[in-house]
Write an enzyme that holds these catalytic residues in place. Structure first.
Site, PDB file in Angstrom:
ATOM      1  N   THR A 138       2.674  80.142-112.058  1.00 29.34           N
ATOM      2  CA  THR A 138       2.764  81.467-112.948  1.00 29.34           C
ATOM      3  C   THR A 138       2.914  81.477-114.386  1.00 29.34           C
ATOM      4  OG1 THR A 138       5.390  81.127-112.448  1.00 29.34           O
ATOM      5  CG2 THR A 138       3.869  82.708-111.100  1.00 29.34           C
ATOM      6  N   ASP A 179       3.967  69.779-110.736  1.00 27.88           N
ATOM      7  CA  ASP A 179       4.711  70.441-109.729  1.00 27.88           C
ATOM      8  C   ASP A 179       5.773  69.691-109.449  1.00 27.88           C
ATOM      9  OD1 ASP A 179       5.586  71.834-107.639  1.00 27.88           O
ATOM     10  OD2 ASP A 179       3.800  71.783-106.216  1.00 27.88           O
ATOM     11  N   TYR A 223      13.780  83.927-102.434  1.00 26.18           N
ATOM     12  CA  TYR A 223      14.085  83.603-103.845  1.00 26.18           C
ATOM     13  C   TYR A 223      15.547  83.560-103.647  1.00 26.18           C
ATOM     14  CZ  TYR A 223      14.301  84.138-108.934  1.00 26.18           C
ATOM     15  OH  TYR A 223      14.697  84.008-110.156  1.00 26.18           O
ATOM     16  N   LYS A 243      17.723  80.189-104.325  1.00 21.50           N
ATOM     17  CA  LYS A 243      18.638  79.779-105.747  1.00 21.50           C
ATOM     18  C   LYS A 243      19.954  79.447-105.115  1.00 21.50           C
ATOM     19  CE  LYS A 243      15.837  80.481-109.320  1.00 21.50           C
ATOM     20  NZ  LYS A 243      15.396  79.353-110.401  1.00 21.50           N
ATOM     21  N   TYR A 267      25.758  67.427-106.116  1.00 20.64           N
ATOM     22  CA  TYR A 267      25.416  66.375-107.384  1.00 20.64           C
ATOM     23  C   TYR A 267      26.832  66.280-108.170  1.00 20.64           C
ATOM     24  CZ  TYR A 267      20.972  64.428-106.016  1.00 20.64           C
ATOM     25  OH  TYR A 267      20.100  63.758-105.316  1.00 20.64           O
ATOM     26  N   ARG A 306       6.821  93.012-112.306  1.00 23.01           N
ATOM     27  CA  ARG A 306       8.166  93.429-112.421  1.00 23.01           C
ATOM     28  C   ARG A 306       8.046  94.935-113.001  1.00 23.01           C
ATOM     29  NH1 ARG A 306      10.984  87.900-113.730  1.00 23.01           N
ATOM     30  NH2 ARG A 306       9.213  87.520-114.415  1.00 23.01           N
TER      31      ARG A 306
HETATM   32  N1  UDP Z   1      10.097  98.880-109.523  1.00 23.91           N
HETATM   33  C1  UDP Z   1       9.549 100.301-109.991  1.00 23.91           C
HETATM   34  N2  UDP Z   1       8.447 100.286-110.352  1.00 23.91           N
HETATM   35  C2  UDP Z   1       7.844  99.331-110.468  1.00 23.91           C
HETATM   36  C3  UDP Z   1       8.154  97.975-110.286  1.00 23.91           C
HETATM   37  C4  UDP Z   1       9.425  97.913-109.979  1.00 23.91           C
HETATM   38  O1  UDP Z   1      10.350 101.475-109.498  1.00 23.91           O
HETATM   39  O2  UDP Z   1       6.458  99.479-110.940  1.00 23.91           O
HETATM   40  C5  UDP Z   1      11.610  98.956-109.308  1.00 23.91           C
HETATM   41  C6  UDP Z   1      11.968  98.074-108.201  1.00 23.91           C
HETATM   42  O3  UDP Z   1      12.000  98.798-106.917  1.00 23.91           O
HETATM   43  C7  UDP Z   1      13.571  97.669-108.618  1.00 23.91           C
HETATM   44  C8  UDP Z   1      13.655  97.708-109.965  1.00 23.91           C
HETATM   45  O4  UDP Z   1      12.499  98.431-110.322  1.00 23.91           O
HETATM   46  O5  UDP Z   1      14.477  98.735-108.052  1.00 23.91           O
HETATM   47  C9  UDP Z   1      13.463  96.358-110.807  1.00 23.91           C
HETATM   48  O6  UDP Z   1      12.324  95.792-110.185  1.00 23.91           O
HETATM   49  P1  UDP Z   1      11.792  94.459-110.519  1.00 23.91           P
HETATM   50  O7  UDP Z   1      10.630  93.878-109.737  1.00 23.91           O
HETATM   51  O8  UDP Z   1      11.668  94.350-112.120  1.00 23.91           O
HETATM   52  O9  UDP Z   1      13.009  93.127-110.471  1.00 23.91           O
HETATM   53  P2  UDP Z   1      14.175  93.101-109.422  1.00 23.91           P
HETATM   54  O10 UDP Z   1      15.519  93.404-110.022  1.00 23.91           O
HETATM   55  O11 UDP Z   1      14.095  94.164-108.253  1.00 23.91           O
HETATM   56  O12 UDP Z   1      14.083  91.574-108.716  1.00 23.91           O
END
Ligand code: UDP
Length: 312
Positions: A36, A57, A146, A150, A160, A187
């Site tokens: 990414t 990697d 994810y 984490k 550790y 995102r």
């Molecule tokens: N979201 C949205 N529209 C988009 C992408 C994300 O409404 O095009 C919403 C998603 O459902 C979440 C929030 O925005 O509630 C944050 O999403 P993101 O993928 O940025 O990160 P997250 O905090 O969920 O890991």
């Protein structure tokens, strides 16, 4: 001056961290498999005498020749869009990648810095989220790859630390945005800004009442450096405690850009957390750190970056 290994250093957050480390005189070795990350994020560092890039990697064992003062493990895809696209890579880099980084840190007598996440809190039942909250995670849902990687990474880091005395730091990163995010990252901030710049509808998932707290990348990196240099192990939340619904965010993006875009609604992804806001008490008390950049200012700076990218 220190020699610091940054896994994921060609990524969005990692590349900003490299800029700051080099800027203060540290040497930086970036390990990244570019799944990414992007060479474009670090192209400006090519000729810097303190900078080295290795395509690696870190889910595979690795060695770093020469002395190392710190290993900062930032390598991981972090967009929910990637959770379904490359789930096994994410599990591997969070689990195997973390242990490989810890092994190098231990062998070199270096500090190990783990980039963890607010996702360890899952869909939180405590609000805002303090570090002592254990979280509410669905291990078998699409986000589990994810979240659990984490959580494993934090557990491995503390093992550790306790068993071998490795010097460790753990940061829990809350939603961070800024220049060098991928336009197609998936995102919400990058989606809304690129949609608003193109005049396309902003895609709000669900009814848009879910909340997030958005931290500008420069503030996030300041927090990383404060934790790296300080003597607190953590975990410590680093984020911005201004909390917004996704509908509010959409409106801010439209206003700041002066866009004519409308808003459309799309289905809410599975297990999407209903609210999220960091309790920053510890970050403030232990590190003397507070975010400085407000949402409108950060969105404006990020929009400037995406406008240039889209123009190319
Ligand atoms: N979201 C949205 N529209 C988009 C992408 C994300 O409404 O095009 C919403 C998603 O459902 C979440 C929030 O925005 O509630 C944050 O999403 P993101 O993928 O940025 O990160 P997250 O905090 O969920 O890991």
């Amino acid at each position: 001056m220190a020699r610091i290994v940054v896994t994921g250093g060609a990524g969005f957050l990692g590349s900003h961290l490299c800029d700051r480390l080099l800027g203060r005189g540290d040497e930086v070795v970036v390990l990244d498999n570019l799944v990414t990350g992007s060479m474009a994020n670090i192209a400006h560092l090519d000729d810097h005498p303190g900078f080295r890039f290795e395509r690696q990697d870190v889910s595979e064992p690795f060695d770093v020749p020469g002395p190392v003062d710190a290993v900062m493990h930032l390598a991981s895809p972090a967009s929910p869009a990637d959770f379904t696209r490359i789930p096994i890579d994410i599990l591997n880099v969070g689990s195997r990648g973390t242990e490989h980084g810890l092994q190098v840190a231990e062998a070199k007598g270096a500090r190990f810095f783990l980039a963890s996440t607010s996702e360890v809190y899952g869909d939180p039942l405590v609000h805002p989220q303090p570090e002592h909250y254990w979280g509410n995670v669905n291990p078998i849902g699409p986000r589990g790859v994810y979240d659990e990687a984490k959580r494993f990474a934090e557990a491995m880091t503390m093992a550790y630390h306790r068993l071998k005395g490795t010097d460790v730091r753990i940061v829990r990163i809350f939603n961070t945005y800024g220049p060098r995010m991928r336009p197609e990252d998936g995102r919400v901030v990058s989606n809304f800004i690129t949609q608003a710049l193109r005049g396309d509808p902003l895609t709000v998932y669900g009814d848009g009442s879910q909340t997030r707290s958005f931290c500008y990348v420069d503030d996030q990196v300041d927090g990383h450096l404060a934790l790296l240099d300080g003597d607190v192990t953590g975990p410590i939340n680093i984020g911005n405690d201004g909390e917004f619904t996704m509908l509010e965010l959409a409106q801010v993006v439209i206003d700041v850009i002066g866009s004519s875009s409308e808003i459309t609604f799309e289905p809410l992804p599975a297990d999407d957390p209903t609210r999220r806001r960091p309790d920053l008490g510890q970050a403030n008390a232990a590190l003397g750190w507070k975010p400085q950049v407000d949402l409108r200012d950060g969105v404006a700076r990020t929009a400037e970056y995406f406008a240039a990218v889209l123009a190319r």
